[in-house]
Write a protein that holds these residues in place. Structure first.
Motif, PDB file in Angstrom:
ATOM      1  N   UNK A  32       0.864  -1.175   0.000  1.00  9.07           N
ATOM      2  CA  UNK A  32       0.000   0.000   0.000  1.00  9.07           C
ATOM      3  C   UNK A  32       0.899   1.223   0.000  1.00  9.07           C
ATOM      4  N   UNK A  33       0.395   2.310  -0.597  1.00 13.20           N
ATOM      5  CA  UNK A  33       1.245   3.498  -0.657  1.00 13.20           C
ATOM      6  C   UNK A  33       0.430   4.770  -0.589  1.00 13.20           C
ATOM      7  N   UNK A  34       1.089   5.850  -0.257  1.00  9.54           N
ATOM      8  CA  UNK A  34       0.403   7.137  -0.191  1.00  9.54           C
ATOM      9  C   UNK A  34       1.375   8.262  -0.523  1.00  9.54           C
ATOM     10  N   UNK A  35       0.802   9.327  -1.011  1.00 10.40           N
ATOM     11  CA  UNK A  35       1.577  10.541  -1.258  1.00 10.40           C
ATOM     12  C   UNK A  35       0.698  11.738  -0.985  1.00 10.40           C
ATOM     13  N   UNK A  36       1.261  12.785  -0.504  1.00  6.62           N
ATOM     14  CA  UNK A  36       0.527  14.025  -0.274  1.00  6.62           C
ATOM     15  C   UNK A  36       1.396  15.172  -0.756  1.00  6.62           C
ATOM     16  N   UNK A  37       0.864  15.931  -1.725  1.00  8.10           N
ATOM     17  CA  UNK A  37       1.687  16.993  -2.303  1.00  8.10           C
ATOM     18  C   UNK A  37       0.799  17.965  -3.049  1.00  8.10           C
ATOM     19  N   UNK A  38       1.297  19.157  -3.250  1.00  9.96           N
ATOM     20  CA  UNK A  38       0.606  20.100  -4.123  1.00  9.96           C
ATOM     21  C   UNK A  38       0.683  19.569  -5.550  1.00  9.96           C
ATOM     22  N   UNK A  39      -0.392  19.735  -6.323  1.00 10.32           N
ATOM     23  CA  UNK A  39      -0.406  19.120  -7.652  1.00 10.32           C
ATOM     24  C   UNK A  39       0.541  19.804  -8.629  1.00 10.32           C
ATOM     25  N   UNK A  40       1.059  19.005  -9.518  1.00  9.33           N
ATOM     26  CA  UNK A  40       1.787  19.509 -10.673  1.00  9.33           C
ATOM     27  C   UNK A  40       0.752  19.840 -11.748  1.00  9.33           C
ATOM     28  N   UNK A  41       0.935  20.925 -12.471  1.00  9.90           N
ATOM     29  CA  UNK A  41      -0.022  21.350 -13.485  1.00  9.90           C
ATOM     30  C   UNK A  41       0.408  20.879 -14.867  1.00  9.90           C
ATOM     31  N   UNK A  42      -0.537  20.292 -15.608  1.00 11.74           N
ATOM     32  CA  UNK A  42      -0.272  19.867 -16.976  1.00 11.74           C
ATOM     33  C   UNK A  42      -1.236  20.584 -17.912  1.00 11.74           C
ATOM     34  N   UNK A 152      10.991   7.599  -5.122  1.00 19.14           N
ATOM     35  CA  UNK A 152      10.846   8.836  -5.890  1.00 19.14           C
ATOM     36  C   UNK A 152      10.692   8.459  -7.363  1.00 19.14           C
ATOM     37  N   UNK A 153       9.575   8.904  -7.955  1.00 16.95           N
ATOM     38  CA  UNK A 153       9.313   8.659  -9.370  1.00 16.95           C
ATOM     39  C   UNK A 153       9.545   9.943 -10.157  1.00 16.95           C
ATOM     40  N   UNK A 154      10.215   9.834 -11.258  1.00 20.38           N
ATOM     41  CA  UNK A 154      10.373  10.970 -12.173  1.00 20.38           C
ATOM     42  C   UNK A 154       9.362  10.790 -13.306  1.00 20.38           C
ATOM     43  N   UNK A 155       8.424  11.733 -13.388  1.00 19.83           N
ATOM     44  CA  UNK A 155       7.310  11.638 -14.332  1.00 19.83           C
ATOM     45  C   UNK A 155       7.501  12.635 -15.460  1.00 19.83           C
ATOM     46  N   UNK A 156       7.335  12.176 -16.694  1.00 14.99           N
ATOM     47  CA  UNK A 156       7.383  13.039 -17.867  1.00 14.99           C
ATOM     48  C   UNK A 156       6.130  12.797 -18.696  1.00 14.99           C
ATOM     49  N   UNK A 157       5.427  13.882 -19.021  1.00 12.95           N
ATOM     50  CA  UNK A 157       4.263  13.796 -19.902  1.00 12.95           C
ATOM     51  C   UNK A 157       4.550  14.621 -21.154  1.00 12.95           C
ATOM     52  N   UNK A 158       4.448  14.021 -22.328  1.00 12.71           N
ATOM     53  CA  UNK A 158       4.682  14.785 -23.555  1.00 12.71           C
ATOM     54  C   UNK A 158       3.541  15.766 -23.806  1.00 12.71           C
ATOM     55  N   UNK A 159       3.768  16.797 -24.608  1.00 12.02           N
ATOM     56  CA  UNK A 159       2.691  17.747 -24.908  1.00 12.02           C
ATOM     57  C   UNK A 159       1.620  17.102 -25.783  1.00 12.02           C
ATOM     58  N   UNK A 200      -0.484  13.275  -8.081  1.00 15.21           N
ATOM     59  CA  UNK A 200      -1.123  14.590  -7.971  1.00 15.21           C
ATOM     60  C   UNK A 200      -0.769  15.485  -9.156  1.00 15.21           C
ATOM     61  N   UNK A 201      -1.314  15.141 -10.315  1.00 13.71           N
ATOM     62  CA  UNK A 201      -1.089  15.916 -11.538  1.00 13.71           C
ATOM     63  C   UNK A 201      -2.425  16.485 -11.993  1.00 13.71           C
ATOM     64  N   UNK A 202      -2.567  17.785 -11.945  1.00  8.45           N
ATOM     65  CA  UNK A 202      -3.789  18.442 -12.370  1.00  8.45           C
ATOM     66  C   UNK A 202      -3.717  18.737 -13.865  1.00  8.45           C
ATOM     67  N   UNK A 203      -4.643  18.150 -14.614  1.00  6.52           N
ATOM     68  CA  UNK A 203      -4.757  18.451 -16.039  1.00  6.52           C
ATOM     69  C   UNK A 203      -5.653  19.683 -16.174  1.00  6.52           C
ATOM     70  N   UNK A 204      -5.087  20.761 -16.645  1.00  9.02           N
ATOM     71  CA  UNK A 204      -5.825  22.015 -16.732  1.00  9.02           C
ATOM     72  C   UNK A 204      -6.998  21.915 -17.707  1.00  9.02           C
ATOM     73  N   UNK A 205      -8.074  22.618 -17.352  1.00  8.93           N
ATOM     74  CA  UNK A 205      -9.154  22.829 -18.302  1.00  8.93           C
ATOM     75  C   UNK A 205      -8.734  23.998 -19.172  1.00  8.93           C
ATOM     76  N   UNK A 206      -8.267  23.689 -20.363  1.00  7.56           N
ATOM     77  CA  UNK A 206      -7.663  24.696 -21.231  1.00  7.56           C
ATOM     78  C   UNK A 206      -8.141  24.495 -22.652  1.00  7.56           C
ATOM     79  N   UNK A 207      -8.001  25.520 -23.469  1.00 13.01           N
ATOM     80  CA  UNK A 207      -8.455  25.394 -24.857  1.00 13.01           C
ATOM     81  C   UNK A 207      -7.679  26.303 -25.784  1.00 13.01           C
ATOM     82  N   UNK A 208      -7.811  25.991 -27.059  1.00 12.35           N
ATOM     83  CA  UNK A 208      -7.370  26.873 -28.142  1.00 12.35           C
ATOM     84  C   UNK A 208      -8.553  27.049 -29.086  1.00 12.35           C
ATOM     85  N   UNK A 209      -8.759  28.269 -29.563  1.00 16.40           N
ATOM     86  CA  UNK A 209      -9.876  28.544 -30.467  1.00 16.40           C
ATOM     87  C   UNK A 209      -9.480  29.602 -31.483  1.00 16.40           C
TER      88      UNK A 209
END
Length: 359
Positions: A32-42, A152-159, A200-209
């Protein structure tokens, strides 16, 4: 055109467990595992994505009341079916493991694309390699000091990932584990826990128009009579639209500077020509919206998706008056203002706005 980005910030708490029933025994193995942190924004529209963000998890093994403890766990991560291929090409690399444990697999990307061939995690005597990537943790002893490990995990998300706006990202954990001592001594367990690991990765509600097409042009109308429009409607091109890409739902509003009248520089009735506009399934004109500059159309739209082309919101005008008898002028015109803005990630939107057609 207005496009804004809305960030739903939160503090994420991730809890996960990897239990496995062994044969007919009630003994379980897992962690079992847990983490508590402020979210990273994507922001999926940011060309850099998320590069090398470190997230720390504290792992605790399952120890059974009848004797027997989790001694070895081999595991890797994959997107759950809800996300599917949208997370493909992400990387999750364990960089350090601390605690009274031994381990193998740091420096390897233990995230697998959704349709990728998985690694072999059993028997637990296997060690990971570049061709068979997972993290192996051996909790070595049956004392309290051996119960936990910090990874410690190093996370990378491509654009450009086609992720829904959300306040965290969850992954399925696929595992093999081994029990030592007690009833289940020497037994292996294997399985998968849905949404087992939450980062804790927050995916922003974002757009292009942007507006795609040409000006809403009725062409030369000086010889067109109002009576003739009843039999042969004169319209702008049906191929003009507002293009939207978004990770979450969004709102659209439209207003007319002249309250849906084409005007020249004069101020009499012969200096203006009425028209009707169709947009997002709504018809508006000066009768329905006689006050200049006020919002005439409002729609709550479901997410358009991140990859191109997203959604196309078609817009078309229809003449209600001819130009014959009006005061001569080089141009009669109106200005339309369309505002497109994302909403909070918990709002799903009300309409599939790409489904509305013209005329």
């Amino acid at each position: 055109m207005v496009a804004k980005s809305l960030i739903a910030a939160a503090t994420a708490l991730a809890l996960w467990a990897i239990p496995a029933h062994v044969a007919a025994q009630t003994t379980q193995c897992g962690i079992r595992g847990s983490t508590s942190a402020s979210p990273v924004l994507y922001d999926p529209f940011n060309p850099t994505g998320i590069a090398n963000t470190d997230i720390t998890l504290t792992l605790t093994r399952v120890n059974n009341s009848g004797g027997g403890d989790t001694r070895i766990v081999n595991f890797y991560l994959q997107a759950n079916p809800t996300i599917g291929t949208a997370l493909d090409n992400a990387t999750i690399v364990p960089t350090t493991v601390t605690g009274s444990v031994s381990y193998v697999g740091t420096g390897l990307n233990i995230f697998y694309n959704y349709a990728a061939t998985p690694p072999a995690v059993l028997p637990t005597s296997l060690d990971p390699s570049s061709g068979n990537r997972f993290l192996k943790i051996n909790f070595t002893g049956n004392n309290a000091d051996s119960n936990t490990a910090t990874v410690v995990f190093r996370v990378t998300l491509p654009p450009g990932l086609n992720l829904n706006a959300s306040q965290n990202l969850s992954f399925d954990a696929h595992y093999g584990c081994y029990i030592q001592g007690g009833q289940g001594n020497g037994n292996d367990g294997t399985g998968v826990i849905a949404n087992a690991v939450t980062f804790p990765i927050t995916v922003q509600s974002a757009l292009q128009a942007f507006y795609a097409g040409t000006a809403l042009d009725f062409g030369e109308i000086g010889t067109v009579t109002t009576a003739s429009l009843g039999g042969t409607p004169q319209r702008t091109s049906a191929g003009n639209y507002v293009a939207v890409r978004s990770s979450g739902a969004y709102n659209v509003t439209l207003s007319s500077a002249n309250a849906f009248k084409l005007k020249n520089s004069g101020s009499t009735a012969n200096d203006q020509i009425g028209y009707r506009l169709r947009f997002l399934g709504v018809n508006v004109d000066n009768t329905t919206n006689p006050i200049a500059g006020t919002v005439a159309i409002t729609r709550s739209c479901s997410r358009a998706g991140v990859p191109s082309p997203g959604q196309s919101l078609y817009i078309q005008g229809t003449l209600l008056e001819g130009g014959q008898g009006k005061n001569p002028a080089p141009n009669y015109s109106d200005t339309l203002t369309v505002t497109v803005a994302p909403v909070v990630s918990t709002d799903p939107g009300s309409f599939n706005c790409a489904s509305f057609v013209v005329p």
